[in-house]
Motif scaffolding. Structure first.
Motif, PDB file in Angstrom:
ATOM      1  N   VAL A 131       2.757 -38.334  27.121  1.00  0.00           N
ATOM      2  CA  VAL A 131       3.010 -37.072  27.814  1.00  0.00           C
ATOM      3  C   VAL A 131       3.440 -36.051  26.779  1.00  0.00           C
ATOM      4  N   VAL A 132       2.834 -34.882  26.790  1.00  0.00           N
ATOM      5  CA  VAL A 132       3.219 -33.789  25.904  1.00  0.00           C
ATOM      6  C   VAL A 132       3.470 -32.549  26.741  1.00  0.00           C
ATOM      7  N   VAL A 133       4.658 -31.978  26.598  1.00  0.00           N
ATOM      8  CA  VAL A 133       5.030 -30.758  27.321  1.00  0.00           C
ATOM      9  C   VAL A 133       5.256 -29.662  26.295  1.00  0.00           C
ATOM     10  N   LEU A 134       4.457 -28.614  26.372  1.00  0.00           N
ATOM     11  CA  LEU A 134       4.582 -27.476  25.464  1.00  0.00           C
ATOM     12  C   LEU A 134       5.328 -26.359  26.183  1.00  0.00           C
ATOM     13  N   ARG A 163       4.939 -25.339  30.116  1.00  0.00           N
ATOM     14  CA  ARG A 163       6.009 -24.849  30.981  1.00  0.00           C
ATOM     15  C   ARG A 163       6.719 -23.682  30.304  1.00  0.00           C
ATOM     16  N   THR A 164       7.073 -22.690  31.090  1.00  0.00           N
ATOM     17  CA  THR A 164       7.898 -21.592  30.570  1.00  0.00           C
ATOM     18  C   THR A 164       9.342 -22.076  30.488  1.00  0.00           C
ATOM     19  N   LEU A 165       9.959 -21.861  29.327  1.00  0.00           N
ATOM     20  CA  LEU A 165      11.325 -22.350  29.127  1.00  0.00           C
ATOM     21  C   LEU A 165      12.104 -21.401  28.238  1.00  0.00           C
ATOM     22  N   LEU A 166      13.264 -21.000  28.717  1.00  0.00           N
ATOM     23  CA  LEU A 166      14.230 -20.271  27.903  1.00  0.00           C
ATOM     24  C   LEU A 166      15.329 -21.252  27.523  1.00  0.00           C
ATOM     25  N   TRP A 167      15.633 -21.357  26.241  1.00  0.00           N
ATOM     26  CA  TRP A 167      16.606 -22.343  25.773  1.00  0.00           C
ATOM     27  C   TRP A 167      17.951 -22.144  26.468  1.00  0.00           C
ATOM     28  N   GLY A 168      18.539 -23.254  26.822  1.00  0.00           N
ATOM     29  CA  GLY A 168      19.799 -23.239  27.554  1.00  0.00           C
ATOM     30  C   GLY A 168      19.591 -23.304  29.057  1.00  0.00           C
ATOM     31  N   GLN A 171      17.541 -26.925  33.104  1.00  0.00           N
ATOM     32  CA  GLN A 171      17.842 -27.807  34.223  1.00  0.00           C
ATOM     33  C   GLN A 171      16.575 -28.238  34.968  1.00  0.00           C
ATOM     34  N   GLU A 172      15.688 -27.296  35.240  1.00  0.00           N
ATOM     35  CA  GLU A 172      14.458 -27.628  35.969  1.00  0.00           C
ATOM     36  C   GLU A 172      13.583 -28.584  35.167  1.00  0.00           C
ATOM     37  N   LEU A 173      13.549 -28.409  33.864  1.00  0.00           N
ATOM     38  CA  LEU A 173      12.760 -29.291  33.021  1.00  0.00           C
ATOM     39  C   LEU A 173      13.293 -30.717  33.070  1.00  0.00           C
ATOM     40  N   VAL A 174      14.600 -30.857  33.026  1.00  0.00           N
ATOM     41  CA  VAL A 174      15.218 -32.183  33.063  1.00  0.00           C
ATOM     42  C   VAL A 174      14.980 -32.848  34.420  1.00  0.00           C
ATOM     43  N   ILE A 175      15.003 -32.061  35.483  1.00  0.00           N
ATOM     44  CA  ILE A 175      14.721 -32.611  36.813  1.00  0.00           C
ATOM     45  C   ILE A 175      13.269 -33.073  36.900  1.00  0.00           C
ATOM     46  N   GLU A 176      12.362 -32.292  36.329  1.00  0.00           N
ATOM     47  CA  GLU A 176      10.939 -32.642  36.381  1.00  0.00           C
ATOM     48  C   GLU A 176      10.617 -33.857  35.514  1.00  0.00           C
ATOM     49  N   PHE A 177      11.342 -33.990  34.382  1.00  0.00           N
ATOM     50  CA  PHE A 177      11.097 -35.102  33.463  1.00  0.00           C
ATOM     51  C   PHE A 177      12.401 -35.873  33.246  1.00  0.00           C
ATOM     52  N   PRO A 178      12.824 -36.627  34.252  1.00  0.00           N
ATOM     53  CA  PRO A 178      14.136 -37.293  34.175  1.00  0.00           C
ATOM     54  C   PRO A 178      14.214 -38.392  33.120  1.00  0.00           C
ATOM     55  N   ASP A 179      13.063 -38.912  32.676  1.00  0.00           N
ATOM     56  CA  ASP A 179      13.073 -39.934  31.630  1.00  0.00           C
ATOM     57  C   ASP A 179      13.313 -39.336  30.246  1.00  0.00           C
ATOM     58  N   LEU A 180      13.300 -38.020  30.157  1.00  0.00           N
ATOM     59  CA  LEU A 180      13.536 -37.287  28.919  1.00  0.00           C
ATOM     60  C   LEU A 180      12.460 -37.575  27.873  1.00  0.00           C
ATOM     61  N   ALA A 205      20.058 -31.999  25.795  1.00  0.00           N
ATOM     62  CA  ALA A 205      19.807 -32.291  27.211  1.00  0.00           C
ATOM     63  C   ALA A 205      18.486 -33.007  27.439  1.00  0.00           C
ATOM     64  N   THR A 206      17.534 -32.866  26.526  1.00  0.00           N
ATOM     65  CA  THR A 206      16.190 -33.402  26.764  1.00  0.00           C
ATOM     66  C   THR A 206      15.841 -34.605  25.889  1.00  0.00           C
ATOM     67  N   LEU A 207      16.601 -34.852  24.823  1.00  0.00           N
ATOM     68  CA  LEU A 207      16.302 -35.944  23.903  1.00  0.00           C
ATOM     69  C   LEU A 207      16.856 -37.260  24.442  1.00  0.00           C
ATOM     70  N   LYS A 208      16.019 -38.292  24.426  1.00  0.00           N
ATOM     71  CA  LYS A 208      16.473 -39.609  24.876  1.00  0.00           C
ATOM     72  C   LYS A 208      17.581 -40.137  23.976  1.00  0.00           C
ATOM     73  N   GLU A 209      18.289 -41.123  24.456  1.00  0.00           N
ATOM     74  CA  GLU A 209      19.265 -41.830  23.638  1.00  0.00           C
ATOM     75  C   GLU A 209      18.544 -42.844  22.754  1.00  0.00           C
TER      76      GLU A 209
END
Length: 268
Positions: A131-134, A163-168, A171-180, A205-209
């Motif tokens: 999966v690649v999200v730009l 996806r349109t994303l402004l840093w900070g 939240q919506e991105l994390v909800i859409e991709f909960p596996d990070l 917030a988006t990087l996996k452990e």
């Protein structure tokens, strides 16, 4: 006379629009490499392409400093990161634990401030079944990106989306991709000091452990020093190192490998 003047102005404006457009073409690998690497890498990268072609539509480089959005053209740090992904493709996308990831569905990759999409699109071609999200925050850049995604998407099982994303505001991105994401990419994205914290907040917030999850930052010298970025990253629980094995196009610039600190991982 007025009609002739209006017509001339219309023609000039049309020419200006055409003249600012540029097609950027990138070729990674060659046929000789494809033949020679078929035996050396076959055990680790049987699904890895040995030649990749990308065609990106944007605006001319010389207009870069005049643009309201820097994402409408190509910059050296983005090209450095693209070359880095290609040269490190077996490590990042195939071989060892990455082979297991391919079997499980490939790597999840996020690009921040992607502009025309070079690095994310290259990652998609090296990442079957992944999966690649730009992402970018500029409307006009997102329009160009949509064209480039359509132009360069291949049927290798990798899901590519923009996806349109402004840093900070992630939240919506994390909800859409909960596996990070296993891999977060950014190239030449910090032009103002105020952008550092929101960028890193989104990374955290988006990087996996885990030690395999990486944030790759290709940094070009601008108005903000890399020292300020690394100091802020450390305060947010990230560990940073320059990859000295890779040579960028400009001396003194680097691709930085950034991970979560082990202590942070254990607490999470």
């Amino acid at each position: 006379m007025a009609n002739a003047t209006d017509l001339r102005k219309t023609v000039q404006e049309s020419c200006a629009v055409v003249d600012r457009e540029e097609c950027f073409e990138y070729v990674y690998g060659d046929k000789l490499e494809q033949k020679s690497s078929s035996s050396s890498n076959s055990s680790h990268s049987s699904n890895m392409p040995q030649v990749v072609n990308l065609r990106l539509y944007g605006w001319k480089r010389e207009l870069g400093q005049q643009l309201d959005s820097t994402g409408l053209t190509m910059w050296r740090a983005g090209e450095d990161l693209g070359r880095y992904l290609w040269e490190k493709r077996v490590t990042l996308f195939g071989g060892g634990q990455q082979d297991m990831l391919q079997e499980q569905g490939g790597r999840h990759v996020l690009e921040l401030g992607c502009g025309l999409g070079l690095c994310g699109l290259l990652a998609s071609l090296l990442n079957p079944k992944g999966v690649v999200v730009l992402t970018d925050g500029d409307e006009l850049t997102m329009e160009k990106l949509a064209v480039n995604v359509e132009e360069n998407t291949v049927r290798n099982g990798c899901a590519v989306m923009a996806r349109t994303l402004l840093w900070g505001n992630h939240q919506e991105l994390v909800i859409e991709f909960p596996d990070l994401f296993d891999l977060v990419l950014a190239a030449d994205v910090i032009y103002e000091e105020a952008a550092i914290v929101p960028l890193l907040q989104t990374v955290v917030a988006t990087l996996k452990e885990g030690p395999e999850a990486l944030f790759l930052l290709s940094f070009a010298r601008r108005n903000v020093s890399i020292e300020k970025v690394l100091k802020a990253a450390q305060k947010m629980g990230l560990v940073c190192e320059a990859d000295e094995s890779f040579v960028c196009g400009v001396k003194g610039e680097h691709v930085y490998i950034i991970r979560r600190a082990r202590q942070q991982q254990s607490h999470n």
